[in-house]
Each structure stands twice: as C-alpha cells, then as structure tokens.
Design an enzyme around this catalytic site. Structure first.
Site, PDB file in Angstrom:
ATOM      1  N   ARG A  54      -2.367   3.866  -3.722  1.00 54.55           N
ATOM      2  CA  ARG A  54      -1.330   4.906  -3.801  1.00 54.55           C
ATOM      3  C   ARG A  54      -1.963   5.894  -3.188  1.00 54.55           C
ATOM      4  O   ARG A  54      -1.476   6.721  -2.037  1.00 54.55           O
ATOM      5  CB  ARG A  54      -0.993   5.447  -5.014  1.00 54.55           C
ATOM      6  N   THR A  55      -3.042   6.676  -3.369  1.00 57.76           N
ATOM      7  CA  THR A  55      -3.783   7.758  -2.834  1.00 57.76           C
ATOM      8  C   THR A  55      -4.384   7.629  -1.567  1.00 57.76           C
ATOM      9  O   THR A  55      -3.646   8.608  -0.711  1.00 57.76           O
ATOM     10  CB  THR A  55      -4.946   8.215  -3.657  1.00 57.76           C
ATOM     11  N   LYS A  82     -25.972  -0.284   5.157  1.00 59.09           N
ATOM     12  CA  LYS A  82     -27.538  -0.185   5.471  1.00 59.09           C
ATOM     13  C   LYS A  82     -28.150   0.982   4.640  1.00 59.09           C
ATOM     14  O   LYS A  82     -29.328   1.104   4.935  1.00 59.09           O
ATOM     15  CB  LYS A  82     -27.607   0.195   6.775  1.00 59.09           C
ATOM     16  N   ARG A 104     -12.867  10.066  -1.288  1.00 56.85           N
ATOM     17  CA  ARG A 104     -13.077   9.572  -2.867  1.00 56.85           C
ATOM     18  C   ARG A 104     -14.191   8.906  -3.021  1.00 56.85           C
ATOM     19  O   ARG A 104     -14.676   8.056  -2.156  1.00 56.85           O
ATOM     20  CB  ARG A 104     -11.781   8.610  -3.119  1.00 56.85           C
ATOM     21  N   HIS A 132      -9.239  15.194  -9.469  1.00 60.61           N
ATOM     22  CA  HIS A 132      -8.230  14.534  -8.691  1.00 60.61           C
ATOM     23  C   HIS A 132      -7.085  15.520  -8.606  1.00 60.61           C
ATOM     24  O   HIS A 132      -5.890  15.297  -8.910  1.00 60.61           O
ATOM     25  CB  HIS A 132      -7.743  13.220  -9.433  1.00 60.61           C
TER      26      HIS A 132
HETATM   27  C1  NCD Z   1      -5.819   7.057 -10.576  1.00 61.10           C
HETATM   28  C2  NCD Z   1      -7.554   7.347  -9.863  1.00 61.10           C
HETATM   29  O1  NCD Z   1      -7.801   6.793  -9.170  1.00 61.10           O
HETATM   30  O2  NCD Z   1      -8.043   8.515 -10.345  1.00 61.10           O
HETATM   31  N1  NCD Z   1      -5.161   6.595  -9.674  1.00 61.10           N
HETATM   32  C3  NCD Z   1      -4.567   7.177  -8.744  1.00 61.10           C
HETATM   33  O3  NCD Z   1      -5.127   7.999  -7.957  1.00 61.10           O
HETATM   34  N2  NCD Z   1      -3.324   7.103  -8.787  1.00 61.10           N
HETATM   35  C4  NCD Z   1      -6.115   6.826 -11.953  1.00 61.10           C
HETATM   36  C5  NCD Z   1      -6.667   5.502 -12.193  1.00 61.10           C
HETATM   37  O4  NCD Z   1      -7.313   4.865 -11.329  1.00 61.10           O
HETATM   38  O5  NCD Z   1      -6.598   4.938 -13.389  1.00 61.10           O
END
Ligand code: NCD
Length: 301
Positions: A54-55, A82, A104, A132
């Site tokens: 999703r993100t 590497k 991320r 997040h």
């Molecule tokens: C979450 C995350 O990666 O922090 N998912 C997301 O971004 N929608 C929550 C999760 O991984 O459980």
C-alpha cells in the site's frame, strides 16, 4: 515543510491543513482526475528497504498524479547488497539532484539520520518501530470522513503496540487533535511507559478498551519484529485479542473498524469483521493516495 519525519514535527494547524488539502485531492482522485502540476519537472526517489504494498504504491501514484518524475530504487538490486551504508546510498542519490526521497527502513530513526545531510526533502514512509506519519494522516482523514471530527472521539488501538510505528504515529496525532486514545495489548506487547509517554489509556484486555469506542483500529502481529515468545499461538491470540463480531458489539453501534494492512485474517481480525459493514479498511487505502499527495505538494525544498 522541508521534511516529514514524524508527527511530532507537525502542529495541530499543520495537520489540519494537510487533511484539508488531502480532502480536496480525495474528491479529485475518486473522479479519476490528476492533481495538477505541483511536482512537474521534479524527481522523487522512492527507497524502500522493507516490504510494502500500500505505502509504496500509493506514494508512487500520488507522485505521478502530481506530475513528478518517479524513480524507484530497490535495495535488493542496488549497491546496498555490496554493503553500501544507508547514508552513503542516500548521499549518492542526492548528488543526482532529486527533489525528494520517500524512505522506508527497518531501523527506528533512520529517516531523521539521513535527512540532515541531504539537500532533498525526506518523507518517512515507516522507520522501524518509530513513526509512520502518512499512515496516521490517512487514518485521520478516514476518521474525519466518517465522524466529521477527530476532537472528542474515543479511539481504541489494539494489538501489537510494542512493534507498531502505526500506533505511535496515530497516538501522537490523535492526542494533538483532541481524541481520547486507548492502547490495548497483551502485556508482552505493551511497553509499560507508553501510556504516560503518549498520554493514552492502556489496557491489558481488549474488552474494556472497546467499550463505547467510536473507532476500533486493529494492528497486525509483526512476526518479523518478534524476538522470543512475545505472543501465544495464533489461535490463542485470536481467542483472547482478536476482533470478532461479538467483541465489536462492545463498541458504539456506529463505530468504524480500521486496520493499516496487511491483515492476518483470523488472527487479530476475523473475516466477517474485516469484510463487514463497519470496516473502512479499503477507504483507508484510498485516503492514502490523497494524503501522500498532500504531503508531497506541501514540501518546500
Ligand atoms: C504498516 C507498516 O508497514 O507499518 N503497514 C502499512 O504501512 N500500511 C503496518 C504493518 O506492517 O503491520
């Protein structure tokens, strides 16, 4: 706004302005429209060291809908394999003059660590167990769409609080906007200091946390971050902490059910609740594109 690294950096007024902008984008996106040319001629680099559906996708769609030129760098096929460090990787990419990075990473604090030395803006798309911020913003947009407000809502956040950056970002945002936040988790998944640190009520059973709640937010059991025996078996977890229809009946009759995804169906959330009339889980996903566009269009670098 130069970077978006955590909700702690945003004032209530900034959060409300982002949500207002995102509301406008949400209406345009649902009609299939692009979002103008705010990022036209600008390069955005997406750098995801952890898995994401999703993100990552919603950031990329938001970038493209704003006219950006999008570059996806995958650590698995870059010099990260590497042994190049995160900082070296980002500084080298920064030398190519992108407008912004969306990052991320599994380490808490990773995005703040790289934000200072680079010219480009940095947006945190999830750093370890820390923050997040765009998830909390999209959750707030979804709550506002259903409840008309955040102030005064009772929001129960239930599940693997210990490992959840979603819980931390939501707790900060919701308290800034005047909601009551209840954190509910088995004792092994609930850091004792969190209630005081985040000004939330804490519960070691789910039932009292659900009682009269306006919003029920379920969290995934984060198997990849669990070291040792933090949780019982999935079946036992579902029996003691899973959200089924019987437990959901404790919340307000008009309560909405949220989950950031990915769901462990049959563990923290039952199938019938996940797909039921109170679930707004796919609306959260839709709000994600609008919120990420609002954040990117608000970056000033
Ligand atoms: C979450 C995350 O990666 O922090 N998912 C997301 O971004 N929608 C929550 C999760 O991984 O459980």
């Amino acid at each position: 706004m130069r970077h978006l690294l955590g909700i702690e950096d945003l004032s209530r007024a900034q959060i409300e302005a982002l949500l207002d902008r995102a509301s406008g984008y949400l209406a345009a996106l649902s009609g299939g429209a692009a979002l103008g040319a705010d990022l036209s001629g600008r390069v955005v680099v997406n750098l995801f060291y952890e898995a994401s559906t999703r993100t990552r996708t919603s950031f990329e769609i938001a970038e493209k809908r704003l006219g950006a030129e999008v570059v996806n760098v995958s650590p698995q096929t870059s010099s990260v394999v590497k042994g190049e460090t995160l900082l070296d990787t980002v500084r080298n990419l920064d030398a190519m003059r992108p407008f912004a990075f969306v990052i991320r990473h599994a380490a808490s604090g990773a995005t703040r660590f790289v934000a200072d030395p680079v010219r480009a803006s940095v947006v945190n798309a999830g750093d370890g167990q820390h923050q997040h911020p765009t998830q909390a913003l999209l959750d707030a947009l979804t709550m506002r769409a259903h409840k008309g407000r955040i102030e005064g809502l009772v929001v129960a956040i239930c599940g693997d609080i210990a490992h959840s950056r979603v819980a931390r970002s939501n707790a900060l945002l919701l308290r800034k906007l005047g909601a009551t936040v209840r954190l509910a988790a088995p004792r092994t998944l609930l850091p004792p200091s969190m209630g005081a640190a985040f000004d939330c009520e804490v519960f070691e059973r789910i039932e009292p946390a659900l009682d009269g709640a306006d919003v029920v937010m379920m969290l995934r059991i984060q198997k990849e971050r669990l070291v040792g025996a933090g949780v019982p078996s999935p079946g036992e977890y579902a029996r003691t902490f899973g959200l089924d229809e019987r437990r959901l009946a404790l919340a307000r009759p008009d309560a909405v059910v949220m989950h950031p995804g990915p769901m462990n169906r049959g563990v923290e959330i039952g199938y019938r609740v996940a797909d039921g009339p109170r679930s707004v889980i796919l609306e959260q996903v839709e709000a994600g594109v609008a919120v990420r566009a609002a954040v990117l269009a608000s970056l000033s670098a």
